[in-house]
Motif scaffolding. Structure first.
Motif, PDB file in Angstrom:
ATOM      1  N   SER A 130       1.307   1.147 -14.533  1.00 53.25           N
ATOM      2  CA  SER A 130       0.844  -0.155 -14.976  1.00 53.25           C
ATOM      3  C   SER A 130       1.956  -1.019 -15.650  1.00 53.25           C
ATOM      4  O   SER A 130       2.152  -2.100 -15.704  1.00 53.25           O
ATOM      5  CB  SER A 130      -0.422  -0.425 -15.432  1.00 53.25           C
ATOM      6  OG  SER A 130      -0.510   0.500 -16.635  1.00 53.25           O
ATOM      7  N   THR A 152      -3.808  -2.650 -13.826  1.00 51.19           N
ATOM      8  CA  THR A 152      -2.863  -2.265 -12.809  1.00 51.19           C
ATOM      9  C   THR A 152      -3.152  -3.507 -11.630  1.00 51.19           C
ATOM     10  O   THR A 152      -2.125  -3.882 -10.995  1.00 51.19           O
ATOM     11  CB  THR A 152      -3.172  -1.138 -12.233  1.00 51.19           C
ATOM     12  OG1 THR A 152      -3.127  -0.252 -13.359  1.00 51.19           O
ATOM     13  CG2 THR A 152      -2.233  -0.498 -11.280  1.00 51.19           C
ATOM     14  N   ALA A 153      -4.439  -3.745 -11.362  1.00 52.77           N
ATOM     15  CA  ALA A 153      -4.800  -4.765 -10.345  1.00 52.77           C
ATOM     16  C   ALA A 153      -4.013  -6.070 -10.602  1.00 52.77           C
ATOM     17  O   ALA A 153      -3.648  -6.642  -9.419  1.00 52.77           O
ATOM     18  CB  ALA A 153      -6.285  -4.623  -9.983  1.00 52.77           C
TER      19      ALA A 153
END
Lengths: 306, 253
Positions: free
Chosen positions: B149, B234-235
């Motif tokens: 990330s 992360t998204a």
């Protein structure tokens, strides 16, 4: 002959309002060498960058072998190799590694034999383990060509391939390009050197102010626009065109007479002229004919547009 | 999917790492050792235990996180910024590759490097303190997710940066303070109540807490929340990158 690249109404407008390309239409035939000539800022590099995917078009479309460069970018770009104008390289990388990298980036399996062939064809094989920072400018440009050829493109764009390259290397580069044409690669090159277009191109495109003002077979262009002049050197200087010859497009320049004519017309009038000169009692010491070069043609074309 | 392109970018980036392998190993080892000397020996001898763990061991997860986050971010940002800076980015832009492949190549390489450095720090820590890892699988998972990330974040920074100063700016002004204030060297339960609440707005707190749980089985916050936080982060990074490539922001004119 099939058109391998079709550029239709291509327009590129930057955010600041500057329009680098204003509705460019251009079809490039498979297997040809086409030279794009134009003054600085005419839009040559923008045109190439847009076709290759580096710049986004504002309007219009480009197809490479029928594949749209936006919708079907993988297939379109896979067929294209690009040699940019600036010699940007990864200084610490080795020649052979950077060429292998390019091949991988374009989605091709590693092929050492092919990379060797490409490097040898560009006389780079003995430099394969050199770091890029150790190479001269001309050698770096060869590496860029090798990188562009590593994925076996069918269309190669060369943006000013010989800018800043010495005369000898330029001639070598021409040989390389001719060799590629023989292998069936379609080549689009931009250049400042008219001599280069004259020496290599099958067709010439003139681009000015974001528009293609002309695309024509090189030979036809030179013949159509090329005026020929005949210079007649006289044994004794004359100050003006003799009365008996004044009906002809003649000019007197000290010791010689200059006759302009169209080499394409059926009657050039040369025989008549020579007869009349003899009848006028003038003695000739030498004759020279001269065809206007592409450079002169180009300058007159760009001037007309201005 | 252009797998050869991912591989080409990954190998290219890793070879840059291996060219400077010694620097890559020596600097984290030296800085970690310094932290142990200062915090573990000098200060730690005056602190008994934190949540039943000796202070020297307690700071190990935080130290690893500090390096991993910084390394992942700077490696990924430099990786994509450098071709932009020297101009070789033209090749990526003209190649038949999608944003996903370019991202996987660069972020994969940056995450690998950070993971490598994280492991080196963990091994160095064994020289100084006794550590028992209670949940090794969870530990690896947290480490990999954090590397990935933050490499994604670094990738965005590299595309955004217009010069080297901007490249340094976010790691220096955002990541390092967040990590230091995120409970790397203390448990947030040691803070006054007001600061405990404020700290919860720091996303790094969740990562360090979860990572520490995988070592000692105790945490400031529930592990599920930590996982959720890292997944969310992360998204967000992935969505930003998708948008960047769709619009060509800072990449294509």
């Amino acid at each position: 002959m099939k058109d391998i690249v079709q550029v239709k109404d291509l327009t590129k407008r930057y955010d600041n309002g500057f329009e680098a390309l204003s509705g460019v239409n251009l079809n490039i035939r498979e297997g040809e060498i086409i030279a794009l000539l134009g003054p600085n800022g005419a839009g040559k590099t923008t045109l190439i960058s847009t076709i290759c995917g580096i710049t986004q078009a504002s309007a219009g479309s480009v197809k490479v072998d029928g594949h749209d460069i936006v919708r079907d970018y993988r297939r379109a770009r896979g067929m294209i190799g690009l040699v940019p104008q600036e010699t940007h390289v990864e200084s610490f990388e080795k020649v052979v590694k950077t060429v292998q990298f390019s091949r991988g980036l374009f989605g091709k399996r590693r092929d050492d034999a092919l990379v060797e062939k490409v490097l040898r064809s560009l006389s780079l094989w003995d430099k394969k383990d050199s770091k890029l920072m150790q190479l001269s400018g001309g050698m770096k440009r060869r590496v860029l060509i090798a990188k562009a050829l590593a994925h076996e493109p069918r269309v190669l764009f060369l943006d000013e391939p010989t800018a800043g390259v010495d005369v000898e290397l330029r001639k070598d580069m021409w040989e390389v390009v001719r060799g590629l044409k023989e292998q069936g690669v379609t080549i689009i090159l931009t250049t400042h050197y008219i001599e280069e277009a004259e020496a290599m191109a099958d067709r010439i495109g003139v681009i000015n102010k974001g528009q293609i003002s002309l695309v024509e077979e090189k030979n036809a262009l030179m013949q159509r626009l090329g005026r020929k002049t005949l210079q007649i050197e006289l044994a004794e200087p004359v100050e003006a065109v003799p009365q008996a010859l004044s009906h002809l497009p003649l000019a007197a320049e000290g010791g010689k007479l200059v006759y302009s004519y169209d080499s394409q017309s059926e009657h050039t009038g040369i025989t008549g002229l020579l007869n009349e000169i003899r009848d006028a009692g003038l003695h000739m010491t030498d004759l020279q004919t001269r065809q206007s070069s592409l450079e002169e043609i180009f300058v007159s074309l760009v001037k007309e547009d201005a | 999917m252009n797998l050869y392109a991912i591989k080409a970018i990954y190998i290219f980036e890793m070879s840059r790492f291996f060219r400077t392998l010694w620097q890559s190993i020596v600097s984290p080892v030296v800085s970690t050792s310094l932290y142990f000397v200062v915090f573990g020996a000098a200060i730690g001898s005056r602190i008994d235990q934190v949540e039943g763990v000796s202070y020297g061991a307690f700071i190990v997860p935080g130290l690893i996180m500090l390096s991993v986050m910084t390394q992942a971010t700077t490696n990924a940002s430099f990786g994509i910024y450098f071709p932009k800076f020297i101009g070789t980015i033209y090749e990526h832009l003209s190649a038949p590759v999608s944003f996903l492949e370019i991202t996987l190549g660069y972020v994969g390489a940056a995450a690998t490097k950070a993971l490598f450095i994280g492991s080196v720090i963990l091994l160095t820590a064994y020289l100084f303190v006794d550590i028992q890892i209670q949940h090794p699988l969870a530990m690896v998972a947290f480490l990999v997710l954090t590397c990935t990330s933050f490499a994604l974040l670094g990738f965005i920074i590299g595309i955004w940066a217009g010069n080297f100063e901007q490249l340094q700016l976010i790691p220096l002004l955002v990541i390092t303070p967040l990590v230091f204030l995120g409970g790397s060297f203390y448990s947030i339960s040691m803070l006054p109540p007001v600061w405990q609440t404020i700290t919860l707005f720091n996303p790094v707190v969740y990562l360090i807490s979860g990572f520490r749980w995988s070592f000692f089985g105790t945490a400031d916050l529930p592990v599920g929340l930590s996982l959720l936080a890292i997944a969310g982060f992360t998204a967000i990074c992935l969505a930003t990158i998708a948008w960047i490539f769709k619009t060509g922001w800072r990449l294509r004119d």
